[in-house]
Design a protein around this motif. Structure first.
Motif, PDB file in Angstrom:
ATOM      1  N   UNK A   1      23.650  -3.239   8.035  1.00 39.69           N
ATOM      2  CA  UNK A   1      23.752  -4.408   7.155  1.00 39.69           C
ATOM      3  C   UNK A   1      22.579  -5.354   7.380  1.00 39.69           C
ATOM      4  N   UNK A   2      22.463  -6.312   6.458  1.00 36.90           N
ATOM      5  CA  UNK A   2      21.407  -7.309   6.540  1.00 36.90           C
ATOM      6  C   UNK A   2      21.821  -8.532   5.745  1.00 36.90           C
ATOM      7  N   UNK A   3      20.860  -9.360   5.418  1.00 39.18           N
ATOM      8  CA  UNK A   3      21.147 -10.582   4.649  1.00 39.18           C
ATOM      9  C   UNK A   3      21.265 -10.241   3.165  1.00 39.18           C
ATOM     10  N   UNK A   4      22.261  -9.459   2.861  1.00 36.90           N
ATOM     11  CA  UNK A   4      22.541  -9.030   1.495  1.00 36.90           C
ATOM     12  C   UNK A   4      24.054  -9.003   1.310  1.00 36.90           C
ATOM     13  N   UNK A   5      24.503  -8.945   0.062  1.00 36.94           N
ATOM     14  CA  UNK A   5      25.942  -8.905  -0.223  1.00 36.94           C
ATOM     15  C   UNK A   5      26.484  -7.479  -0.191  1.00 36.94           C
ATOM     16  N   UNK A   6      25.675  -6.529   0.209  1.00 37.78           N
ATOM     17  CA  UNK A   6      26.087  -5.127   0.311  1.00 37.78           C
ATOM     18  C   UNK A   6      25.736  -4.609   1.699  1.00 37.78           C
ATOM     19  N   UNK A   7      26.266  -3.429   2.020  1.00 38.63           N
ATOM     20  CA  UNK A   7      25.920  -2.770   3.277  1.00 38.63           C
ATOM     21  C   UNK A   7      25.899  -1.272   3.045  1.00 38.63           C
ATOM     22  N   UNK A   8      25.392  -0.537   3.999  1.00 31.89           N
ATOM     23  CA  UNK A   8      25.318   0.919   3.910  1.00 31.89           C
ATOM     24  C   UNK A   8      26.115   1.545   5.034  1.00 31.89           C
TER      25      UNK A   8
ATOM     26  N   UNK B   1      32.134  -6.474  -1.237  1.00 32.01           N
ATOM     27  CA  UNK B   1      33.544  -6.434  -0.851  1.00 32.01           C
ATOM     28  C   UNK B   1      34.319  -7.113  -1.969  1.00 32.01           C
ATOM     29  N   UNK B   2      35.196  -6.373  -2.613  1.00 30.61           N
ATOM     30  CA  UNK B   2      35.959  -6.889  -3.760  1.00 30.61           C
ATOM     31  C   UNK B   2      36.728  -8.152  -3.379  1.00 30.61           C
ATOM     32  N   UNK B   3      36.629  -9.156  -4.242  1.00 29.67           N
ATOM     33  CA  UNK B   3      37.355 -10.401  -4.022  1.00 29.67           C
ATOM     34  C   UNK B   3      36.635 -11.400  -3.131  1.00 29.67           C
TER      35      UNK B   3
ATOM     36  N   UNK C   1      36.248   2.112   2.716  1.00 31.64           N
ATOM     37  CA  UNK C   1      35.273   1.044   2.435  1.00 31.64           C
ATOM     38  C   UNK C   1      35.867  -0.064   1.571  1.00 31.64           C
ATOM     39  N   UNK C   2      37.174  -0.284   1.699  1.00 27.17           N
ATOM     40  CA  UNK C   2      37.882  -1.291   0.913  1.00 27.17           C
ATOM     41  C   UNK C   2      38.368  -2.433   1.802  1.00 27.17           C
TER      42      UNK C   2
END
Length: 107
Positions: A31-38, A53-55, A90-91
């Motif tokens: 992860x990093x300074x983003x709203x997503x991760x791998x 991440x939903x919600x 991943x939820x």
């Protein structure tokens, strides 16, 4: 004695801030300074991008902690939230809220 590079991986649009093995699965959360991760499966060589991440509207998922068995990922959220994500699906599983900001997480 020299160690040779075995494998190189590129995570598009992600300056890496945190990375950790996911239990004994051979997968790595990045992860990093983003709203997503791998999540990178080192056994298969597959990279899964988890778009968000939903919600939740976190702009940064740069810090996290993995449960000892590798089943949960706990992200440091905004405004005192700890966001629990189930590693396999991943939820989102749950949030925990505290007064103040999150400084450390441990299982």
């Amino acid at each position: 004695e020299r160690s040779e590079k075995v494998h190189g991986i590129h995570f598009p649009n992600l300056p890496i801030r945190s990375a950790s093995f996911l239990g004994r699965s051979g997968s790595v959360v990045v992860s990093g300074r983003r709203s997503f991760f791998y999540i990178y499966d080192s056994v298969v060589g597959k990279i899964d991008k988890v778009p968000r991440i939903a919600g939740r509207d976190e702009k940064s998922l740069e810090k996290f902690t993995i449960s000892p068995d590798g089943s949960l990922i706990a992200f440091y959220g905004n405004d005192g939230y700890i966001i629990l994500v189930e590693a396999k699906s991943k939820l989102w599983v749950a949030d925990m809220k505290m007064n103040g900001s999150v400084r450390a997480i441990t299982f």
